[in-house]
Each structure stands twice: as structure tokens, then as C-alpha cells.
Design a protein around this motif. Structure first.
Motif, PDB file in Angstrom:
ATOM      1  N   CYS A  74       0.801  -1.237   0.000  1.00 49.65           N
ATOM      2  CA  CYS A  74       0.000   0.000   0.000  1.00 49.65           C
ATOM      3  C   CYS A  74       0.829   1.280   0.000  1.00 49.65           C
ATOM      4  CB  CYS A  74      -0.946  -0.002   1.191  1.00 49.65           C
ATOM      5  SG  CYS A  74      -0.125  -0.117   2.796  1.00 49.65           S
ATOM      6  N   GLY A  75       2.146   1.189  -0.201  1.00 47.42           N
ATOM      7  CA  GLY A  75       2.963   2.401  -0.218  1.00 47.42           C
ATOM      8  C   GLY A  75       3.460   2.787   1.163  1.00 47.42           C
ATOM      9  N   SER A  76       4.503   3.599   1.181  1.00 47.44           N
ATOM     10  CA  SER A  76       5.206   3.900   2.430  1.00 47.44           C
ATOM     11  C   SER A  76       4.383   4.707   3.425  1.00 47.44           C
ATOM     12  CB  SER A  76       6.509   4.658   2.131  1.00 47.44           C
ATOM     13  OG  SER A  76       7.409   3.837   1.423  1.00 47.44           O
ATOM     14  N   GLU A  77       3.571   5.649   2.927  1.00 44.25           N
ATOM     15  CA  GLU A  77       2.829   6.526   3.851  1.00 44.25           C
ATOM     16  C   GLU A  77       1.821   5.736   4.675  1.00 44.25           C
ATOM     17  OE1 GLU A  77       1.188   9.988   2.065  1.00 44.25           O
ATOM     18  OE2 GLU A  77       3.075  10.587   1.113  1.00 44.25           O
ATOM     19  N   ALA A  78       1.026   4.914   4.018  1.00 43.73           N
ATOM     20  CA  ALA A  78       0.042   4.103   4.744  1.00 43.73           C
ATOM     21  C   ALA A  78       0.737   3.049   5.591  1.00 43.73           C
ATOM     22  CB  ALA A  78      -0.927   3.446   3.762  1.00 43.73           C
ATOM     23  N   THR A  79       1.827   2.481   5.080  1.00 46.16           N
ATOM     24  CA  THR A  79       2.570   1.463   5.834  1.00 46.16           C
ATOM     25  C   THR A  79       3.112   2.046   7.130  1.00 46.16           C
ATOM     26  OG1 THR A  79       3.184   0.305   3.809  1.00 46.16           O
ATOM     27  CG2 THR A  79       4.547  -0.104   5.746  1.00 46.16           C
ATOM     28  N   LYS A  80       3.616   3.263   7.068  1.00 46.12           N
ATOM     29  CA  LYS A  80       4.182   3.913   8.257  1.00 46.12           C
ATOM     30  C   LYS A  80       3.158   4.028   9.378  1.00 46.12           C
ATOM     31  CE  LYS A  80       6.961   7.939   9.530  1.00 46.12           C
ATOM     32  NZ  LYS A  80       7.583   9.194   9.012  1.00 46.12           N
ATOM     33  N   ILE A  81       1.904   4.211   9.015  1.00 47.60           N
ATOM     34  CA  ILE A  81       0.833   4.349  10.011  1.00 47.60           C
ATOM     35  C   ILE A  81       0.360   2.991  10.515  1.00 47.60           C
ATOM     36  CG2 ILE A  81      -1.541   5.134  10.383  1.00 47.60           C
ATOM     37  CD1 ILE A  81      -0.968   7.284   8.191  1.00 47.60           C
ATOM     38  N   HIS A  82       0.127   2.059   9.583  1.00 47.91           N
ATOM     39  CA  HIS A  82      -0.611   0.840   9.932  1.00 47.91           C
ATOM     40  C   HIS A  82       0.257  -0.379  10.213  1.00 47.91           C
ATOM     41  CE1 HIS A  82      -4.403   2.829   9.170  1.00 47.91           C
ATOM     42  NE2 HIS A  82      -3.911   3.283   8.026  1.00 47.91           N
ATOM     43  N   ALA A  83       1.454  -0.469   9.616  1.00 44.70           N
ATOM     44  CA  ALA A  83       2.290  -1.645   9.867  1.00 44.70           C
ATOM     45  C   ALA A  83       2.673  -1.791  11.340  1.00 44.70           C
ATOM     46  CB  ALA A  83       3.533  -1.608   8.978  1.00 44.70           C
TER      47      ALA A  83
END
Length: 341
Positions: A74-83
């Protein structure tokens, strides 16, 4: 007894490919969730060719408790929040973005190359999937490095537009059609016209004149394969829909002939050697699309160095470069750490 698996970014090119490969390889799943942004909430995606439709869940409200593995595309921005949320809930994240690749506490894995490194996932409960162009190259380099120790690699890539997502594929199609009918062509996703052209620019430029894509190939190869290997990359976007190609020049510490290299590559995991010195005796991106193997052709000796080889490397970037490698990591994780039953 199977796993509970979530695919994040399930409506994108790589997410759909992940779902297809999970079904194709019969990954042991008791439950699979398609997770996407709020824009896709309620839409449906198919689990490969099974005919089973999955209704997309909104990532903003997804409860990670009880899930075993999450494949993030899902890309870095969403990953940074949800991973980190998923990892904190006990779900092992396998991330396809560039966010965690160079984190020393996150293993960067290509299962055919450095499977033992996966044991370090427990530090953050996150495993990184490498850049698509790096993944196929290190699969080719690993058996040769084991045999003759690589000193230096010079690679030029010919990367398809699917590496830039659906927008990249749409732009190539729309520009090609516009040129045929005489309409104006305006770049949107790419910095210059991509139809009937090549662009020596992928990702942002860095202070030394290289692009970030080229930097990724250097640092990721060192982390996955061997920090002592020197790498120089030139990354080029080409008007091909699916499949990355690479011309790779390799310098070795020990003598190795083209024939010896062919014999090694023929038996190596994840590789297919198609190398006949005749018309059609090599593989192109069109032929590798939809296939999980990394194809090697045009193996020959390099007379400009004491011990060197040149080869041509082609792979489906949506599969080995992204979705397939992520599923292979999940399989490796299951065998070594998350055994069920």
C-alpha cells in the motif's frame, strides 16, 4: 490448520497479484482478508481464479488482533501508520514498500538468497520485501557469488511501467493511442513521454547524480547478498507493460567461465536458463509475464576484466519483484517460525 492472512492494498496491481499467488500456491489459510483504503471499502476483489470474492475492509478500522500474517502493498505513507499497529497486535508484517528495507532491525529477504536472515524478524515483527529490480538480480547473483565471489556489479535496467503502478500502465496505453491518432501527448505520471521512448530516471535524484532507484539497488544488494560487493546501477523506464529486464556485468575474484556459470545457473533455485546462441534463444519481458521464474540468457565472458561475465536477466516485476517474493517470505516464515497444526 491454516493461517489468518490479510492483504493490504488488495485493490492495487501488487495486492491483486498477492491474492492470486496465495491461491495459486495453495498457501494454507483458514481466513483471508482484503484490506484497502476507505475509498475501496465495500468493493470486491477475487481470490485469484478461485471464484471467491472478498469484500474489502477499511484499513482505518481493521482489527489486527488474531491475524497471523499481513502482506502490505500500500505504499510507504500508509505502511508507516498501519504496519506498526499490525505488528504490535502480533501479526507479522511482510512489507512491499521501501520504508523498512534499510532498517537494521528489519530483515530484507529474498528466500533463495538469504533465508536465514528471516530469524531477525522478531525485533519489530516486520520483514521487508526488496525493490523489484534488486530482487531478480540477487537471485541471479547468489549462485555465482557462492561459486566465484563477486567483486563488482554494473547493471543497466529496463523497467516496465507496471513498476509505477496502474497509473504508469494507463499512461503508456493512453499515450500510445494518442500518438497513433495524432492527439497531443502530455506526461502525468512520468517526467517525459514514455510511449515509444525510454526515460533514464526512476524515483528522485540524489546529491551524487544517481536516482533513488539506483541507490536502492546498491544498498539492498549489499544488505541481502554481501556488503563487500560493489554495485553501480543505471535504471531506465521503458515502454513495456510488465516485466523488468537487466543487462548485468559481473567481476569475480576467482576464475569462472561462461560454461561453468551456465551449469550453475541451470540448477539454481528460482532461475530458468534459456541461453541458445540463435534467433529466439533468449527471453524477453513479453515471455516472462505471468511467470514466477527469473530468466537468464546471453551468458558470456567479459574480456575487459580478468574474470568477468555478462548476462541478461528478465523477470515479471509484479511477481518475483513483489507479490511472489512476499508470499515466498510468508511460506518461509511459516516453515521456520509460525508452524501450525
Amino acid at each position: 490448520m491454516g493461517y489468518r492472512v490479510a492483504v493490504v492494498g488488495a485493490t492495487g496491481n501488487v495486492g491483486r497479484e498477492m491474492l492470486a499467488i496465495l491461491a495459486e500456491r495453495e498457501f494454507p489459510m483458514d481466513e483471508v482478508a482484503a484490506v484497502a483504503s476507505s475509498r475501496s471499502h465495500g468493493s470486491e476483489v477475487e481470490l485469484g481464479d478461485t471464484g471467491k470474492m472478498l469484500k474489502c475492509k477499511n484499513i482505518e478500522h481493521f482489527d489486527w488482533s488474531g491475524w497471523d500474517i499481513a502482506l502490505f502493498a500500500c505504499g510507504s505513507e500508509a505502511t508507516k501508520i498501519h504496519a506498526p499497529k499490525a505488528a504490535a497486535a502480533g501479526c507479522v508484517v511482510i512489507d512491499n514498500s521501501s520504508l523498512y528495507r534499510m532498517d537494521p532491525d528489519v530483515p530484507l529477504i529474498v528466500p533463495e538468497v538469504n533465508p536465514d536472515a528471516i530469524d531477525g524478524y522478531t525485533k519489530k515483527n516486520i520483514i521487508a520485501n526488496p525493490n523489484c529490480s534488486t530482487a531478480q538480480m540477487v537471485v541471479a547473483l547468489k549462485p555465482l557469488h557462492d561459486a566465484a565471489t563477486i567483486k563488482r556489479v554494473v547493471v543497466s535496467t529496463y523497467q516496465s511501467v507496471s513498476g509505477a503502478g496502474k497509473a504508469g500502465m494507463d499512461e503508456l496505453f493512453e499515450q500510445s493511442r494518442a500518438i497513433f491518432v495524432g492527439d497531443p501527448v502530455e506526461p502525468r505520471k512520468f517526467t517525459k513521454q514514455i510511449a515509444f521512448n525510454v526515460i533514464p530516471h526512476i524515483d528522485d535524484f540524489m546529491d551524487d547524480g544517481s536516482t533513488k532507484e539506483e541507490w536502492k539497488m546498491v544498498v539492498e544488494t549489499k544488505k541481502i547478498l554481501d556488503p563487500k560487493v560493489k554495485v553501480q546501477a543505471t535504471c531506465v523506464r521503458v515502454p513495456v507493460f510488465v516485466g523488468h529486464s537487466e543487462a548485468i556485468s559481473i567481476e569475480f575474484e576467482k576464475e569462472i567461465s561462461a560454461k561453468e556459470a551456465q551449469d550453475i545457473l541451470r540448477e539454481a533455485p528460482g532461475l530458468m536458463l534459456v541461453d541458445k546462441r540463435e534467433d529466439e534463444g533468449y527471453v524477453t519481458p513479453v515471455e516472462c509475464a505471468g511467470d514466477g521464474a527469473t530468466y537468464i540468457s546471453r551468458v558470456r565472458e567479459d574480456p575487459t576484466v580478468d574474470s568477468g561475465l555478462v548476462l541478461w536477466c528478465v523477470s515479471d516485476n509484479l511477481r518475483k519483484g513483489a507479490a511472489l517474493n512476499a508470499v515466498q517470505i510468508a511460506e518461509l516464515l511459516g516453515r521456520r517460525h509460525l508452524k501450525k497444526g
